[in-house]
Design an enzyme around this catalytic site. Structure first.
Site, PDB file in Angstrom:
ATOM      1  CB  SER A  98       4.618   8.796 -14.189  1.00 51.79           C
ATOM      2  OG  SER A  98       3.475   8.426 -13.549  1.00 51.79           O
ATOM      3  CG  LEU A 133       0.323  -2.786  -8.585  1.00 49.67           C
ATOM      4  CD1 LEU A 133       0.332  -3.754  -9.629  1.00 49.67           C
ATOM      5  CD2 LEU A 133      -0.886  -2.152  -8.387  1.00 49.67           C
ATOM      6  CE  LYS A 134       2.818  -9.742  -5.212  1.00 51.30           C
ATOM      7  NZ  LYS A 134       4.239  -9.735  -5.795  1.00 51.30           N
ATOM      8  CG  LEU A 135      -1.469  -6.212   1.615  1.00 47.93           C
ATOM      9  CD1 LEU A 135      -2.098  -7.320   2.767  1.00 47.93           C
ATOM     10  CD2 LEU A 135      -1.829  -4.886   1.994  1.00 47.93           C
ATOM     11  CB  ILE A 136       3.652  -2.712   3.259  1.00 50.89           C
ATOM     12  CG1 ILE A 136       3.784  -1.832   2.137  1.00 50.89           C
ATOM     13  CG2 ILE A 136       5.049  -2.679   4.225  1.00 50.89           C
ATOM     14  CD1 ILE A 136       4.962  -1.920   1.225  1.00 50.89           C
ATOM     15  CG  HIS A 193      -6.343   5.338  -4.258  1.00 49.24           C
ATOM     16  ND1 HIS A 193      -5.879   4.011  -4.490  1.00 49.24           N
ATOM     17  CD2 HIS A 193      -7.482   5.471  -4.633  1.00 49.24           C
ATOM     18  CE1 HIS A 193      -6.999   3.361  -4.863  1.00 49.24           C
ATOM     19  NE2 HIS A 193      -8.059   4.369  -5.118  1.00 49.24           N
TER      20      HIS A 193
END
Ligand code: GRF
Length: 187
Positions: free
Chosen positions: A12, A79-82, A98
């Site tokens: 969204s 949702l993953k670490l970059i 956030h």
């Protein structure tokens, strides 16, 4: 500014960015990167005529961004670490949103309804949304802007999430636009 938006789910916030920048002369959404296939965010990208890529291998992400000449990255429910190589190459050019007032209620595992559940359990009187720079650690980079919402006595995690999300959809495009204009001027 050529923007990449990283997603993992509903998208969204991606939609809010698409709607804001559809006719923009400052920001062009060039690429949507998802760590998962078949998510609604990828449908939204497709519907807007934006390239959507599923990147399950972190090593493929930096080459992908470079191939698209990406200037600025926004994480929108990713949702993953970059990967570290992406952070190094794009330091000061990666934003995240956030759904709480950082530095409270952030960090590893703090995503989705868990954030709002924690806010309610802490008895907080207000919550909100935070846009911050992305560094190697979850939710720790410098804060750029926050907007607040009240917590109501009868709130559930779902009702609070919905109130915060409404604010996110204004805040994120506003901040991205401001940062993109600043980066343009530095060019
Ligand atoms: C938003 O609440 C955002 O703050 C958080 O993840 C959620 C993503 O929602 N990082 P959506 O996929 O943009 O609808």
């Amino acid at each position: 500014m050529r923007l990449a938006v990283f997603v993992s789910g509903g998208g969204s916030n991606l939609q809010a960015l698409i709607d804001r920048f559809r006719d923009s002369d400052v920001v062009r959404i060039e690429l949507v990167v998802s760590d998962r296939p078949n998510v609604k965010a990828l449908e939204r990208a497709r519907a807007a005529g934006i390239d959507g890529v599923v990147a399950q291998d972190p090593a493929g992400i930096l080459p992908l961004l470079e191939a698209h000449n990406i200037d600025l990255i926004t994480l929108a429910g990713y949702l993953k670490l970059i990967p570290a190589d992406v952070i190094r190459r794009y330091r000061g050019r990666i934003l995240n949103i956030h759904p709480a007032l950082l530095p409270a209620f952030g960090g590893k595992g703090m995503y989705g309804l868990r954030v709002h559940q924690a806010v309610l359990e802490a008895g907080a009187k207000e919550s909100g949304a935070t846009v911050h720079w992305v560094t190697e650690e979850y939710d720790r980079g410098d804060i750029i802007e926050q907007r607040r919402v009240p917590v109501m006595p009868d709130d559930t995690p779902e009702s609070l999430a919905a109130r915060v999300l409404e604010v996110e959809h204004q805040l994120y495009p506003d901040v991205v636009e401001t940062i993109a204009r600043q980066l343009c001027q530095q060019h």
